[in-house]
Design a protein around this motif. Sequence first.
Motif, PDB file in Angstrom:
ATOM      1  N   UNK A 213     -74.888  17.209  15.756  1.00  0.00           N
ATOM      2  CA  UNK A 213     -75.327  18.590  15.570  1.00  0.00           C
ATOM      3  C   UNK A 213     -76.571  18.922  16.387  1.00  0.00           C
ATOM      4  N   UNK A 214     -77.443  17.931  16.590  1.00  0.00           N
ATOM      5  CA  UNK A 214     -78.655  18.170  17.355  1.00  0.00           C
ATOM      6  C   UNK A 214     -78.450  18.023  18.847  1.00  0.00           C
ATOM      7  N   UNK A 215     -77.731  16.964  19.234  1.00  0.00           N
ATOM      8  CA  UNK A 215     -77.537  16.682  20.659  1.00  0.00           C
ATOM      9  C   UNK A 215     -76.163  17.129  21.162  1.00  0.00           C
ATOM     10  N   UNK A 216     -75.345  17.691  20.270  1.00  0.00           N
ATOM     11  CA  UNK A 216     -74.021  18.212  20.632  1.00  0.00           C
ATOM     12  C   UNK A 216     -73.107  17.151  21.254  1.00  0.00           C
ATOM     13  N   UNK A 217     -73.206  15.926  20.752  1.00  0.00           N
ATOM     14  CA  UNK A 217     -72.290  14.877  21.180  1.00  0.00           C
ATOM     15  C   UNK A 217     -71.061  14.885  20.273  1.00  0.00           C
ATOM     16  N   UNK A 218     -70.126  14.003  20.572  1.00  0.00           N
ATOM     17  CA  UNK A 218     -68.996  13.787  19.687  1.00  0.00           C
ATOM     18  C   UNK A 218     -69.138  12.405  19.069  1.00  0.00           C
ATOM     19  N   UNK A 219     -68.046  11.655  19.074  1.00  0.00           N
ATOM     20  CA  UNK A 219     -68.115  10.303  18.548  1.00  0.00           C
ATOM     21  C   UNK A 219     -66.743   9.772  18.221  1.00  0.00           C
ATOM     22  N   UNK A 220     -66.731   8.603  17.608  1.00  0.00           N
ATOM     23  CA  UNK A 220     -65.482   7.997  17.163  1.00  0.00           C
ATOM     24  C   UNK A 220     -65.275   8.317  15.687  1.00  0.00           C
ATOM     25  N   UNK A 221     -64.262   7.724  15.081  1.00  0.00           N
ATOM     26  CA  UNK A 221     -63.910   8.076  13.701  1.00  0.00           C
ATOM     27  C   UNK A 221     -65.068   7.879  12.740  1.00  0.00           C
ATOM     28  N   UNK A 222     -65.878   6.833  12.977  1.00  0.00           N
ATOM     29  CA  UNK A 222     -66.969   6.530  12.050  1.00  0.00           C
ATOM     30  C   UNK A 222     -68.180   7.432  12.261  1.00  0.00           C
ATOM     31  N   UNK A 223     -68.125   8.290  13.277  1.00  0.00           N
ATOM     32  CA  UNK A 223     -69.127   9.347  13.456  1.00  0.00           C
ATOM     33  C   UNK A 223     -68.604  10.673  12.894  1.00  0.00           C
ATOM     34  N   UNK A 224     -67.415  11.068  13.362  1.00  0.00           N
ATOM     35  CA  UNK A 224     -66.892  12.402  13.079  1.00  0.00           C
ATOM     36  C   UNK A 224     -66.504  12.591  11.616  1.00  0.00           C
ATOM     37  N   UNK A 225     -65.794  11.627  11.047  1.00  0.00           N
ATOM     38  CA  UNK A 225     -65.370  11.805   9.657  1.00  0.00           C
ATOM     39  C   UNK A 225     -66.514  11.702   8.649  1.00  0.00           C
ATOM     40  N   UNK A 226     -67.473  10.806   8.821  1.00  0.00           N
ATOM     41  CA  UNK A 226     -68.624  10.828   7.903  1.00  0.00           C
ATOM     42  C   UNK A 226     -69.413  12.138   7.956  1.00  0.00           C
ATOM     43  N   UNK A 227     -69.534  12.734   9.147  1.00  0.00           N
ATOM     44  CA  UNK A 227     -70.230  14.018   9.226  1.00  0.00           C
ATOM     45  C   UNK A 227     -69.429  15.099   8.495  1.00  0.00           C
ATOM     46  N   UNK A 228     -68.116  15.142   8.730  1.00  0.00           N
ATOM     47  CA  UNK A 228     -67.272  16.103   8.015  1.00  0.00           C
ATOM     48  C   UNK A 228     -67.330  15.849   6.516  1.00  0.00           C
ATOM     49  N   UNK A 229     -67.373  14.588   6.123  1.00  0.00           N
ATOM     50  CA  UNK A 229     -67.475  14.219   4.707  1.00  0.00           C
ATOM     51  C   UNK A 229     -68.740  14.806   4.082  1.00  0.00           C
ATOM     52  N   UNK A 230     -69.871  14.684   4.775  1.00  0.00           N
ATOM     53  CA  UNK A 230     -71.126  15.251   4.278  1.00  0.00           C
ATOM     54  C   UNK A 230     -71.024  16.765   4.147  1.00  0.00           C
ATOM     55  N   UNK A 231     -70.398  17.393   5.130  1.00  0.00           N
ATOM     56  CA  UNK A 231     -70.236  18.843   5.113  1.00  0.00           C
ATOM     57  C   UNK A 231     -69.353  19.281   3.941  1.00  0.00           C
ATOM     58  N   UNK A 232     -68.269  18.569   3.723  1.00  0.00           N
ATOM     59  CA  UNK A 232     -67.367  18.924   2.619  1.00  0.00           C
ATOM     60  C   UNK A 232     -68.040  18.705   1.268  1.00  0.00           C
ATOM     61  N   UNK A 233     -68.812  17.623   1.148  1.00  0.00           N
ATOM     62  CA  UNK A 233     -69.553  17.387  -0.090  1.00  0.00           C
ATOM     63  C   UNK A 233     -70.494  18.550  -0.392  1.00  0.00           C
ATOM     64  N   UNK A 234     -71.202  19.010   0.624  1.00  0.00           N
ATOM     65  CA  UNK A 234     -72.152  20.101   0.429  1.00  0.00           C
ATOM     66  C   UNK A 234     -71.465  21.406   0.043  1.00  0.00           C
ATOM     67  N   UNK A 235     -70.176  21.496   0.359  1.00  0.00           N
ATOM     68  CA  UNK A 235     -69.436  22.703   0.034  1.00  0.00           C
ATOM     69  C   UNK A 235     -68.529  22.522  -1.185  1.00  0.00           C
ATOM     70  N   UNK A 236     -68.838  21.507  -2.000  1.00  0.00           N
ATOM     71  CA  UNK A 236     -68.222  21.375  -3.307  1.00  0.00           C
ATOM     72  C   UNK A 236     -66.905  20.639  -3.379  1.00  0.00           C
ATOM     73  N   UNK A 237     -66.490  19.958  -2.320  1.00  0.00           N
ATOM     74  CA  UNK A 237     -65.223  19.232  -2.350  1.00  0.00           C
ATOM     75  C   UNK A 237     -65.396  17.848  -2.975  1.00  0.00           C
ATOM     76  N   UNK A 238     -64.324  17.366  -3.586  1.00  0.00           N
ATOM     77  CA  UNK A 238     -64.271  16.023  -4.157  1.00  0.00           C
ATOM     78  C   UNK A 238     -63.714  15.096  -3.084  1.00  0.00           C
TER      79      UNK A 238
END
Length: 260
Positions: A61-86
């Motif tokens: 989010x800061x440097x606008x990079x991408x990543x592999x599965x262990x980067x992208x899915x954990x970030x999405x996981x944090x985002x979904x948690x913050x938006x109330x998903x189980x």
Amino acid sequence: MTAMNEMFRKRIGFARDEPINFDNLDTILEKAALALPFENVRIMNGSTTEFTEESLKEKILGRNEGGLCYDLNPLLHLFLLENGFDVKLVRGVVFNQAKQKWSETGKTHVAIFLRENGRQYLVDTGFGINIPLKPVPLDGDTVSSRNGEFKVQREASEHGDYCLYLKLKHKDKEWKKGYAFDSKDTVTNLRDLNEIQQIIASHPASGFNKRLLITRLTDKGSFTLAGNSATIWTDGRMEKKEINADQFKKMANDVFGLDV
């Protein structure tokens, strides 16, 4: 709204004031697929860092990079948690299509397990251009998105209790295995991702420590840079061409916004 929530929305182009729920999760996955490149630049240039929530947010989010599965899915996981998903992170083993066997790197794929109204789903934005653009139910039902069909079947094995199958549009005539995953083998701390990253960076069987790879879905197909080639899919037609190191760097910057 937290800074991370706002930054993620901005990165993928999702309105700051629009509520997120299961009904529009498809939109989130589609926008993430178009915005976040699947890439191994840090692996290849030896600049990986220890995993923390802050380092993950700074990288993507800061440097606008991408990543592999262990980067992208954990970030999405944090985002979904913050938006109330189980949701929770689970580990899986990828099936090597070229060798027709399970990857020797073991449980190095990271995906998301989601519960909604008593039903369970697989969510994944970190499987290259093979990602389902919708949550895939764990009860065997097939979901279709613009890039293909996906289903998860319950299969007990040494690798877990479920297996993702896919049939990519314009590419596959038959179902093929994607990866097996264990719904009980969860990642409970981001520090656990360091072990996975180390395996991917150093294991002889890793497919991500041999050559630079940058790929992402596009509105009309996909764009992939891999070693000395560029592969572009547009409306079901493939164009592949050889490129040199300078062309790779220019395309990485022009197409993906990455400095390699």
